[in-house]
Motif scaffolding. Structure first.
Motif, PDB file in Angstrom:
ATOM      1  N   GLU A  76      23.489   2.120   1.929  1.00  0.00           N
ATOM      2  CA  GLU A  76      24.305   3.229   2.398  1.00  0.00           C
ATOM      3  C   GLU A  76      24.100   3.421   3.895  1.00  0.00           C
ATOM      4  O   GLU A  76      23.375   2.672   4.542  1.00  0.00           O
ATOM      5  N   GLU A  77      24.712   4.471   4.425  1.00  0.00           N
ATOM      6  CA  GLU A  77      24.555   4.793   5.840  1.00  0.00           C
ATOM      7  C   GLU A  77      23.083   5.061   6.147  1.00  0.00           C
ATOM      8  O   GLU A  77      22.375   5.655   5.348  1.00  0.00           O
ATOM      9  N   GLY A  78      22.627   4.618   7.265  1.00  0.00           N
ATOM     10  CA  GLY A  78      21.246   4.842   7.657  1.00  0.00           C
ATOM     11  C   GLY A  78      20.286   3.844   7.045  1.00  0.00           C
ATOM     12  O   GLY A  78      19.078   4.001   7.148  1.00  0.00           O
ATOM     13  N   GLY A  79      20.792   2.835   6.330  1.00  0.00           N
ATOM     14  CA  GLY A  79      19.941   1.802   5.760  1.00  0.00           C
ATOM     15  C   GLY A  79      19.285   2.160   4.445  1.00  0.00           C
ATOM     16  O   GLY A  79      18.410   1.451   3.974  1.00  0.00           O
ATOM     17  N   ARG A  80      19.696   3.280   3.809  1.00  0.00           N
ATOM     18  CA  ARG A  80      19.105   3.660   2.524  1.00  0.00           C
ATOM     19  C   ARG A  80      19.621   2.745   1.426  1.00  0.00           C
ATOM     20  O   ARG A  80      20.806   2.411   1.378  1.00  0.00           O
ATOM     21  N   LEU A  81      18.735   2.347   0.519  1.00  0.00           N
ATOM     22  CA  LEU A  81      19.134   1.542  -0.623  1.00  0.00           C
ATOM     23  C   LEU A  81      19.449   2.456  -1.800  1.00  0.00           C
ATOM     24  O   LEU A  81      18.756   3.439  -2.045  1.00  0.00           O
ATOM     25  N   ASN A  82      20.479   2.131  -2.532  1.00  0.00           N
ATOM     26  CA  ASN A  82      20.856   2.882  -3.717  1.00  0.00           C
ATOM     27  C   ASN A  82      20.845   1.911  -4.883  1.00  0.00           C
ATOM     28  O   ASN A  82      21.464   0.859  -4.840  1.00  0.00           O
ATOM     29  N   ASN A  83      20.134   2.262  -5.931  1.00  0.00           N
ATOM     30  CA  ASN A  83      19.966   1.397  -7.088  1.00  0.00           C
ATOM     31  C   ASN A  83      20.843   1.912  -8.233  1.00  0.00           C
ATOM     32  O   ASN A  83      20.732   3.066  -8.638  1.00  0.00           O
ATOM     33  N   PHE A  84      21.696   1.078  -8.772  1.00  0.00           N
ATOM     34  CA  PHE A  84      22.566   1.448  -9.886  1.00  0.00           C
ATOM     35  C   PHE A  84      22.104   0.748 -11.152  1.00  0.00           C
ATOM     36  O   PHE A  84      21.702  -0.414 -11.121  1.00  0.00           O
ATOM     37  N   ALA A  85      22.186   1.440 -12.271  1.00  0.00           N
ATOM     38  CA  ALA A  85      21.823   0.837 -13.551  1.00  0.00           C
ATOM     39  C   ALA A  85      22.892  -0.170 -13.967  1.00  0.00           C
ATOM     40  O   ALA A  85      24.059  -0.054 -13.597  1.00  0.00           O
ATOM     41  N   ARG A  86      22.469  -1.141 -14.755  1.00  0.00           N
ATOM     42  CA  ARG A  86      23.424  -2.120 -15.277  1.00  0.00           C
ATOM     43  C   ARG A  86      24.269  -1.465 -16.357  1.00  0.00           C
ATOM     44  O   ARG A  86      23.763  -0.706 -17.187  1.00  0.00           O
ATOM     45  N   GLU A  87      25.544  -1.770 -16.370  1.00  0.00           N
ATOM     46  CA  GLU A  87      26.423  -1.223 -17.387  1.00  0.00           C
ATOM     47  C   GLU A  87      26.346  -2.102 -18.632  1.00  0.00           C
ATOM     48  O   GLU A  87      26.355  -3.325 -18.535  1.00  0.00           O
ATOM     49  N   PRO A  88      26.275  -1.485 -19.811  1.00  0.00           N
ATOM     50  CA  PRO A  88      26.200  -2.281 -21.039  1.00  0.00           C
ATOM     51  C   PRO A  88      27.535  -2.960 -21.333  1.00  0.00           C
ATOM     52  O   PRO A  88      28.592  -2.515 -20.873  1.00  0.00           O
ATOM     53  N   LYS A  89      27.473  -4.032 -22.102  1.00  0.00           N
ATOM     54  CA  LYS A  89      28.700  -4.713 -22.503  1.00  0.00           C
ATOM     55  C   LYS A  89      29.469  -3.814 -23.466  1.00  0.00           C
ATOM     56  O   LYS A  89      28.887  -3.145 -24.320  1.00  0.00           O
ATOM     57  N   ILE A  90      30.768  -3.805 -23.333  1.00  0.00           N
ATOM     58  CA  ILE A  90      31.621  -2.962 -24.165  1.00  0.00           C
ATOM     59  C   ILE A  90      32.238  -3.826 -25.256  1.00  0.00           C
ATOM     60  O   ILE A  90      32.674  -4.952 -25.008  1.00  0.00           O
ATOM     61  N   TYR A  91      32.253  -3.301 -26.466  1.00  0.00           N
ATOM     62  CA  TYR A  91      32.857  -4.022 -27.582  1.00  0.00           C
ATOM     63  C   TYR A  91      33.591  -3.028 -28.466  1.00  0.00           C
ATOM     64  O   TYR A  91      33.282  -1.845 -28.473  1.00  0.00           O
ATOM     65  N   GLU A  92      34.550  -3.524 -29.196  1.00  0.00           N
ATOM     66  CA  GLU A  92      35.290  -2.673 -30.120  1.00  0.00           C
ATOM     67  C   GLU A  92      34.585  -2.653 -31.466  1.00  0.00           C
ATOM     68  O   GLU A  92      34.077  -3.678 -31.926  1.00  0.00           O
ATOM     69  N   ALA A  93      34.558  -1.494 -32.084  1.00  0.00           N
ATOM     70  CA  ALA A  93      33.959  -1.383 -33.405  1.00  0.00           C
ATOM     71  C   ALA A  93      34.872  -2.035 -34.430  1.00  0.00           C
ATOM     72  O   ALA A  93      36.098  -1.970 -34.338  1.00  0.00           O
ATOM     73  N   GLU A  94      34.234  -2.673 -35.396  1.00  0.00           N
ATOM     74  CA  GLU A  94      35.009  -3.310 -36.461  1.00  0.00           C
ATOM     75  C   GLU A  94      35.312  -2.280 -37.537  1.00  0.00           C
ATOM     76  O   GLU A  94      34.499  -1.399 -37.808  1.00  0.00           O
ATOM     77  N   PRO A  95      36.483  -2.384 -38.172  1.00  0.00           N
ATOM     78  CA  PRO A  95      36.803  -1.429 -39.241  1.00  0.00           C
ATOM     79  C   PRO A  95      35.857  -1.605 -40.435  1.00  0.00           C
ATOM     80  O   PRO A  95      35.321  -2.694 -40.661  1.00  0.00           O
ATOM     81  N   LEU A  96      35.653  -0.513 -41.170  1.00  0.00           N
ATOM     82  CA  LEU A  96      34.759  -0.545 -42.323  1.00  0.00           C
ATOM     83  C   LEU A  96      35.380  -1.353 -43.453  1.00  0.00           C
ATOM     84  O   LEU A  96      36.589  -1.295 -43.685  1.00  0.00           O
ATOM     85  N   ASP A  97      34.532  -2.067 -44.183  1.00  0.00           N
ATOM     86  CA  ASP A  97      35.035  -2.748 -45.369  1.00  0.00           C
ATOM     87  C   ASP A  97      34.883  -1.816 -46.573  1.00  0.00           C
ATOM     88  O   ASP A  97      34.370  -0.698 -46.461  1.00  0.00           O
ATOM     89  N   ALA A  98      35.313  -2.260 -47.740  1.00  0.00           N
ATOM     90  CA  ALA A  98      35.331  -1.395 -48.923  1.00  0.00           C
ATOM     91  C   ALA A  98      33.923  -0.952 -49.318  1.00  0.00           C
ATOM     92  O   ALA A  98      33.717   0.196 -49.721  1.00  0.00           O
TER      93      ALA A  98
END
Length: 59
Positions: free
Chosen positions: A6-28
């Motif tokens: 960032e401005e002034g040479g400050r470091l900013n650490n961001f967390a990793r974003e998790p992988k996104i997946y669609e939920a599967e429909p329920l079976d019987a």
């Protein structure tokens, strides 16, 4: 880790974003299990309410 500077040479650490997946429909089988668990939970709550009212009316 992903750092940004960032401005002034400050470091900013961001967390990793998790992988996104669609939920599967329920079976019987899963639907049946959830239905049985729902009935069991409803019966348990009903019994607990009955016991609470029964105990509260004792003299």
């Amino acid at each position: 880790m992903p750092y940004t500077t960032e401005e002034g040479g400050r470091l900013n650490n961001f967390a990793r974003e998790p992988k996104i997946y669609e939920a599967e429909p329920l079976d019987a089988g899963q639907k049946k299990s959830y239905f049985i668990l729902g009935i069991g939970a409803t019966v348990l709550v009903g019994v607990l309410i009955f016991v609470a009212f029964s105990v509260s009316h004792l003299s």
